[in-house]
Scaffold this motif. Structure first.
Motif, PDB file in Angstrom:
ATOM      1  N   LEU A  77      60.728 -72.324  -9.272  1.00  0.00           N
ATOM      2  CA  LEU A  77      60.293 -72.051  -7.905  1.00  0.00           C
ATOM      3  C   LEU A  77      59.082 -72.904  -7.534  1.00  0.00           C
ATOM      4  O   LEU A  77      59.069 -73.573  -6.505  1.00  0.00           O
ATOM      5  N   VAL A  78      58.065 -72.927  -8.391  1.00  0.00           N
ATOM      6  CA  VAL A  78      56.854 -73.712  -8.120  1.00  0.00           C
ATOM      7  C   VAL A  78      57.177 -75.200  -8.101  1.00  0.00           C
ATOM      8  O   VAL A  78      56.728 -75.936  -7.224  1.00  0.00           O
ATOM      9  N   ARG A  79      57.971 -75.654  -9.059  1.00  0.00           N
ATOM     10  CA  ARG A  79      58.340 -77.071  -9.131  1.00  0.00           C
ATOM     11  C   ARG A  79      59.078 -77.506  -7.865  1.00  0.00           C
ATOM     12  O   ARG A  79      58.804 -78.563  -7.305  1.00  0.00           O
ATOM     13  N   ASP A  84      59.411 -80.484  -2.806  1.00  0.00           N
ATOM     14  CA  ASP A  84      59.750 -80.439  -1.380  1.00  0.00           C
ATOM     15  C   ASP A  84      58.540 -80.742  -0.505  1.00  0.00           C
ATOM     16  O   ASP A  84      58.698 -80.968   0.696  1.00  0.00           O
ATOM     17  N   GLY A  85      57.344 -80.714  -1.089  1.00  0.00           N
ATOM     18  CA  GLY A  85      56.127 -80.888  -0.288  1.00  0.00           C
ATOM     19  C   GLY A  85      55.955 -79.735   0.683  1.00  0.00           C
ATOM     20  O   GLY A  85      55.321 -79.868   1.723  1.00  0.00           O
ATOM     21  N   ALA A  86      56.534 -78.598   0.320  1.00  0.00           N
ATOM     22  CA  ALA A  86      56.586 -77.450   1.227  1.00  0.00           C
ATOM     23  C   ALA A  86      55.255 -76.713   1.313  1.00  0.00           C
ATOM     24  O   ALA A  86      54.501 -76.650   0.353  1.00  0.00           O
ATOM     25  N   ILE A  87      55.011 -76.178   2.474  1.00  0.00           N
ATOM     26  CA  ILE A  87      53.886 -75.282   2.688  1.00  0.00           C
ATOM     27  C   ILE A  87      54.471 -73.876   2.695  1.00  0.00           C
ATOM     28  O   ILE A  87      55.347 -73.566   3.509  1.00  0.00           O
ATOM     29  N   ILE A 100      43.810 -62.424  -0.351  1.00  0.00           N
ATOM     30  CA  ILE A 100      43.803 -63.505   0.630  1.00  0.00           C
ATOM     31  C   ILE A 100      45.225 -64.030   0.696  1.00  0.00           C
ATOM     32  O   ILE A 100      45.811 -64.380  -0.334  1.00  0.00           O
ATOM     33  N   THR A 101      45.776 -64.040   1.912  1.00  0.00           N
ATOM     34  CA  THR A 101      47.167 -64.407   2.112  1.00  0.00           C
ATOM     35  C   THR A 101      47.260 -65.488   3.178  1.00  0.00           C
ATOM     36  O   THR A 101      46.545 -65.444   4.170  1.00  0.00           O
ATOM     37  N   GLY A 102      48.154 -66.452   2.946  1.00  0.00           N
ATOM     38  CA  GLY A 102      48.385 -67.480   3.946  1.00  0.00           C
ATOM     39  C   GLY A 102      49.070 -68.694   3.370  1.00  0.00           C
ATOM     40  O   GLY A 102      49.425 -68.739   2.194  1.00  0.00           O
ATOM     41  N   PRO A 103      49.245 -69.713   4.214  1.00  0.00           N
ATOM     42  CA  PRO A 103      49.966 -70.913   3.803  1.00  0.00           C
ATOM     43  C   PRO A 103      49.105 -71.848   2.952  1.00  0.00           C
ATOM     44  O   PRO A 103      47.945 -72.109   3.273  1.00  0.00           O
ATOM     45  N   PHE A 104      49.694 -72.339   1.877  1.00  0.00           N
ATOM     46  CA  PHE A 104      49.065 -73.315   0.992  1.00  0.00           C
ATOM     47  C   PHE A 104      50.083 -74.380   0.630  1.00  0.00           C
ATOM     48  O   PHE A 104      51.286 -74.128   0.632  1.00  0.00           O
ATOM     49  N   GLN A 105      49.571 -75.552   0.289  1.00  0.00           N
ATOM     50  CA  GLN A 105      50.417 -76.632  -0.226  1.00  0.00           C
ATOM     51  C   GLN A 105      49.927 -76.989  -1.621  1.00  0.00           C
ATOM     52  O   GLN A 105      48.715 -77.104  -1.850  1.00  0.00           O
TER      53      GLN A 105
END
Length: 136
Positions: A77-79, A84-87, A100-105
């Motif tokens: 999943l992490v790989r 994918d360069g996904a956020i 703390i919750t939110g989008p990370f790359q």
């Protein structure tokens, strides 16, 4: 806040169903909140002391850690998120402090293996949008 065990900090990733799953057995972790300043000092500033603009500047969060993946599915999943360069949405749980919750790359993902030891990884992430804080 009383002393806490470092192992109690959790790093969770939202899966395809948006449920948060713990992805790794992190042995070392670091979570950092940063805020840039906006300097508005001018020739008439009192005593020539620096003045900062309240509420301005860029805020960001950085996370880094190293350890072993919980299982093959977590590693995959992490790989995949990295390639994918996904956020994606992540949740960082800091016991007796909050979540703390939110989008990370993911900005780096390193694998390391020694002859007489397990394979380990190091990962770093940067915030990619607004974060929310929930006190515990």
């Amino acid at each position: 806040m009383a002393a806490q065990r470092g192992k109690d900090i959790l790093l969770k990733l939202a899966d395809a169903t948006s449920a948060f799953v713990t992805v790794a057995g992190l042995r070392t972790r670091r979570f950092s909140l940063n805020a840039e300043t906006v300097d508005v000092t001018h020739s008439e500033s009192a005593g020539r002391w620096r003045e900062l603009l309240d509420g301005a500047g860029v805020r960001r969060a950085s996370i880094s850690g190293s350890g072993i993946f919980k299982d093959g599915a977590s590693d995959e999943l992490v790989r995949q998120v990295f390639f994918d360069g996904a956020i994606r949405n992540w949740k960082i749980v800091l016991p007796d402090f909050g979540e703390i919750t939110g989008p990370f790359q993911i900005t780096s993902l390193d694998y390391r293996g020694e002859h007489a030891a397990e394979m380990t990884f190091e990962m770093a992430m940067e915030s990619a949008g607004a974060l929310t804080f929930t006190a515990l």
